[in-house]
Design a protein around this motif. Sequence first.
Motif, PDB file in Angstrom:
ATOM      1  N   ILE A  67      41.438  27.887  39.546  1.00  0.00           N
ATOM      2  CA  ILE A  67      41.561  28.741  40.287  1.00  0.00           C
ATOM      3  C   ILE A  67      40.031  29.137  40.927  1.00  0.00           C
ATOM      4  N   LYS A  68      39.702  29.149  42.022  1.00  0.00           N
ATOM      5  CA  LYS A  68      38.567  29.428  42.783  1.00  0.00           C
ATOM      6  C   LYS A  68      37.996  31.072  42.844  1.00  0.00           C
ATOM      7  N   ALA A  69      39.131  31.783  43.089  1.00  0.00           N
ATOM      8  CA  ALA A  69      39.085  32.951  43.245  1.00  0.00           C
ATOM      9  C   ALA A  69      40.322  33.697  43.490  1.00  0.00           C
ATOM     10  N   SER A  70      40.302  35.061  43.388  1.00  0.00           N
ATOM     11  CA  SER A  70      41.604  35.643  43.449  1.00  0.00           C
ATOM     12  C   SER A  70      41.521  36.906  44.391  1.00  0.00           C
ATOM     13  N   ALA A  71      42.542  37.480  44.784  1.00  0.00           N
ATOM     14  CA  ALA A  71      42.563  38.553  45.578  1.00  0.00           C
ATOM     15  C   ALA A  71      43.980  39.361  45.358  1.00  0.00           C
ATOM     16  N   ASN A  72      43.802  40.605  45.558  1.00  0.00           N
ATOM     17  CA  ASN A  72      44.981  41.403  45.506  1.00  0.00           C
ATOM     18  C   ASN A  72      45.849  41.394  47.040  1.00  0.00           C
ATOM     19  N   ILE A  73      47.117  41.113  46.934  1.00  0.00           N
ATOM     20  CA  ILE A  73      47.702  41.257  48.424  1.00  0.00           C
ATOM     21  C   ILE A  73      48.375  42.552  48.626  1.00  0.00           C
ATOM     22  N   TYR A  74      48.860  42.926  47.570  1.00  0.00           N
ATOM     23  CA  TYR A  74      49.607  44.467  47.679  1.00  0.00           C
ATOM     24  C   TYR A  74      49.753  44.940  46.275  1.00  0.00           C
ATOM     25  N   THR A  75      49.030  46.219  46.338  1.00  0.00           N
ATOM     26  CA  THR A  75      48.913  46.720  44.845  1.00  0.00           C
ATOM     27  C   THR A  75      50.110  47.839  44.519  1.00  0.00           C
ATOM     28  N   SER A  76      51.143  48.420  45.225  1.00  0.00           N
ATOM     29  CA  SER A  76      51.965  49.172  45.012  1.00  0.00           C
ATOM     30  C   SER A  76      53.368  48.813  44.641  1.00  0.00           C
TER      31      SER A  76
END
Length: 386
Positions: A279-288
Motif C-alpha cells: 500500500i502506498k496510501a489510503s483514502a476514504n471514498i464514502y463514510t456513511s
Amino acid sequence: LMVRTFSTGLAAVYSLNYASIGSIGDAVDAPKLTWTTGGNANWFGQTAMTHDGSDAAQSGPIGDNAQTWMQASVTEAGNLSFWWKVSSESGYDYLRFYIDGTEQAGSISGTVNWQQKTFFIPAGSHTLRWTYAKDSSAAISSDCGWVDQVTFIPSSDLTKLHWQSSSGQATAWLLNTNASFMGSLAVSSAPSTWQIKAAGDINKDGIADLIWQLPTGQAVCWFMNSDGSRRSSTNIYTGTTAWQIKAAGDIDGDGIADIIWQLPAGQAACWFMNSNGTIKASANIYTSATTWQIKAAGEVDGDGIADLIWQLPTGQVACWLMNPNATLKAGINIYTGLTPWQIRTAGNIDKNGLADLIWQLPTGQVACWLMNSNGVIRSSSYLNQA
C-alpha cells in the motif's frame, strides 16, 4: 460458475492462370507468423481466387495419392480464425486442418465456397497445418484448396473474464472485442475458502493480476502470466477485518491498479498501491452507511482515472466519476429500473479505452454492455460459452 488424375495439361492451366505472388504469409494476411510449405508440391500465393479481393494461398498441384501442406507455429494460447475454400472430387480429395498433427473437425471436399473456421489454441507451442490431399484416382474441378485471411489473436490481447466455482477452481474466459467467447484458460487454483475479488494490473506488465481474499479479511495478490498461471504472489493484508475487497482499478492514474474496499454497512475506501503489491496510501471514498454496493471499477469517461460502479440490490446502477485522490467528481445514472441482473465486473472489452459492464442473473446467464463515455449503453450481447 459466477460470473481434401493430375495431368500435365492441368499443370499448364495452373501455371497460366494462377501466377505465384509474394510469400504465403502475405497471401494469407499473417506475415508475422513463420510459414513453411511442403509435401509433393508447395503452396503458393496467388490473386485469382481470394476471399478478401487481394490474394490468398493455394495448394500446389499434385497427383494421385499425394498431398501438399503449409503450416505455421504459435507459442502461446490464442484465437485462430481463417477462411478456406475447396474445389475437388467430393468425398475423396480433402482440404484438412491439423493442430499438432491431430485433424480438426470440419474438413471440406467437393465444391465448397469460402467459409470461416475458428479454433481456440491452448497454451504452449503448437503447429498449425493446412493440407490438401488426394486419393488414388480422378481429378475433379480445380483440384485444389485455398486459404485466406488467417488471424491469430494471442490470449494476451483478449479480455480475460475470471470465474470461480464453488470448489475454488478458477477459469478465465477469453473474449474478443465484440464480447464473443473465444476459449478459456485454466487459472492456477487456490483453496476453496479463497475467493477472487478483483483483477487489475498491479505490477504494470500489461497483464491483469488477481486479488484473492478470505471471508475473514486476509488478502493476497497473484502476479499473473498471460497463460493464466501464477508468476508470484504477495500478501496485501494479513489481519482480520470486516472490510471486503470490491474492485480494483487505477484511481490515481499511475498505471497501477488500486484496491477498493467496502464494509457491509456501505462505507468505502481506496488503497493506492505500489507495483510490488504494497500500500502506498489510503483514502476514504464514502463514510456513511448505504445499501448501495460497489460492484466494479473501470474508466468510464476516458480521463485515465478509474471510476466506480455502484448498484442497489433491486438493480439500479450508478457511476461515480472519480478524481485521482478518490473523491467524487460527478455522478451519473446508468440504469434506473428494477432488475434481478447484477453487475459482476467491468473491463475494456472492445479495446476503446472505456470500461464495459458484465451482468449476470442468479441463474447464471451472462451479458455484456458495451458503453459510451457518458455512461450510456452503446450495444449489448449475451455471453455464451461456445
